[in-house]
Design a protein around this motif. Structure first.
Motif, PDB file in Angstrom:
ATOM      1  N   TYR A 188      28.907 -21.347   0.760  1.00 13.89           N
ATOM      2  CA  TYR A 188      28.150 -22.162   1.718  1.00 13.89           C
ATOM      3  C   TYR A 188      26.670 -22.179   1.367  1.00 13.89           C
ATOM      4  CZ  TYR A 188      25.667 -23.629   5.865  1.00 13.89           C
ATOM      5  OH  TYR A 188      24.809 -24.279   6.716  1.00 13.89           O
ATOM      6  N   PHE A 223      23.601 -19.876  13.660  1.00 15.28           N
ATOM      7  CA  PHE A 223      25.009 -19.515  13.706  1.00 15.28           C
ATOM      8  C   PHE A 223      25.112 -18.290  14.619  1.00 15.28           C
ATOM      9  CE2 PHE A 223      24.075 -21.663   9.776  1.00 15.28           C
ATOM     10  CZ  PHE A 223      25.106 -22.574   9.651  1.00 15.28           C
ATOM     11  N   LYS A 229      30.144 -21.693  14.185  1.00 18.88           N
ATOM     12  CA  LYS A 229      30.385 -22.829  13.292  1.00 18.88           C
ATOM     13  C   LYS A 229      31.204 -22.368  12.082  1.00 18.88           C
ATOM     14  CE  LYS A 229      25.937 -24.601  14.820  1.00 18.88           C
ATOM     15  NZ  LYS A 229      24.561 -24.992  14.426  1.00 18.88           N
ATOM     16  N   ARG A 230      30.866 -22.861  10.914  1.00 17.50           N
ATOM     17  CA  ARG A 230      31.686 -22.613   9.730  1.00 17.50           C
ATOM     18  C   ARG A 230      31.527 -21.201   9.167  1.00 17.50           C
ATOM     19  NH1 ARG A 230      28.725 -27.263   6.486  1.00 17.50           N
ATOM     20  NH2 ARG A 230      28.530 -27.944   8.626  1.00 17.50           N
ATOM     21  N   LEU A 231      30.582 -20.421   9.702  1.00 19.25           N
ATOM     22  CA  LEU A 231      30.349 -19.078   9.163  1.00 19.25           C
ATOM     23  C   LEU A 231      31.022 -17.971   9.979  1.00 19.25           C
ATOM     24  CD1 LEU A 231      26.609 -19.244   8.025  1.00 19.25           C
ATOM     25  CD2 LEU A 231      28.688 -20.000   6.851  1.00 19.25           C
ATOM     26  N   GLU A 266      33.922 -16.563  10.006  1.00 18.35           N
ATOM     27  CA  GLU A 266      34.720 -15.548   9.305  1.00 18.35           C
ATOM     28  C   GLU A 266      33.897 -14.615   8.435  1.00 18.35           C
ATOM     29  OE1 GLU A 266      37.086 -17.100   5.865  1.00 18.35           O
ATOM     30  OE2 GLU A 266      36.327 -19.040   6.585  1.00 18.35           O
TER      31      GLU A 266
END
Length: 254
Positions: free
Chosen positions: A30, A217, A223-225, A227
């Protein structure tokens, strides 16, 4: 290689040698994607013990041109990603632990001046012909380096919010600090990426909203982070299964 400019990979090396290590290097895919884009400002806000500092050390080990971390990463998730080779130990990195600067500066309002004086020492060692002794501003020094080399910087900042947590009543110090961060980052051509961690969410402090360029985040909106900060349910299950194999662990639980 210095303490602040292009540090070594010893922090991440300790993590890899630890009994418990969970591979979070997928995060690097990312950060590679957002390098030099409008999304290059990322703030990770979580409570303590979520591995924020460990993740910062991982990014330092991967990006810093002050070390060779290929062997560390070659068996980890990021090594399978197409961008792995593009950025491995290819960047100037500045690592700023704000808690450390607050502890040493003498007072909260003195943090920006103290930080700049210390980091400039590292920069002058690396770029003695570019940074004049009269330069006392970190942003001016970085501008000068960029103009001469056309190479930018990745900023890894740990505990960015410590002044707001520990000096809640010192509004003057907070304003001075926010002004410093705004001057350091906003619309600066030398900024390739800023990855910073803290406990508090970014918000408007008084009339100041100096950090509105950051994507946040948070715990409630990861959001996409999601994990990559803290353990996922499957990671916890794997760790529990692994450590049940040790009799002493079973004995303690019984």
């Amino acid at each position: 290689m210095g303490i602040y400019l292009n540090p070594d990979n010893y922090g991440f090396a300790e993590s890899l040698r630890s009994e418990i290590y969970v591979d979070k290097t997928g995060l690097i895919a990312y950060t590679n994607k957002v390098l030099n884009s409008r999304q290059k400002f990322a703030c990770i806000s979580r409570p303590r013990r979520f591995g924020k500092t460990m993740t910062a050390e991982m990014l330092i080990a991967y990006y810093s041109c002050g070390c060779d971390s290929r062997e560390m990463f070659q068996r980890l998730e990021i090594a399978k990603h197409p961008s792995f080779e593009d950025h491995l130990n290819q960047h100037n990195v500045l690592f700023l632990n704000m808690q450390r600067f607050l502890s040493r500066a003498g007072g909260a309002k003195d943090v920006p001046a103290y930080l700049q004086s210390i980091v400039l020492k590292d920069l002058r060692k690396a770029y003695p012909e570019i940074i004049e002794e009269s330069v006392q501003s970190l942003s001016v020094a970085l501008e000068d380096i960029f103009l001469e080399t056309r190479k930018g910087f990745i900023f890894i900042i740990d505990e960015w919010d410590c002044i707001f947590r520990e000096k809640q009543e010192d509004k003057t110090a907070q304003i001075v600090y926010l002004d410093f961060l705004r001057d350091l980052f906003k619309d600066q051509p030398y900024v390739n990426l800023v990855y910073m961690t803290g406990i508090l969410p970014i918000k408007k402090y008084g009339t100041h909203f100096a950090l509105n360029m950051f994507d946040e985040f948070s715990m409630t909106n990861p959001k996409r982070l999601a994990e990559y900060v803290g353990f996922t349910e499957s990671e916890v299950q794997t760790l529990c299964t692994r450590f049940r194999a040790y009799p002493e662990i079973n004995d303690e639980r019984e």
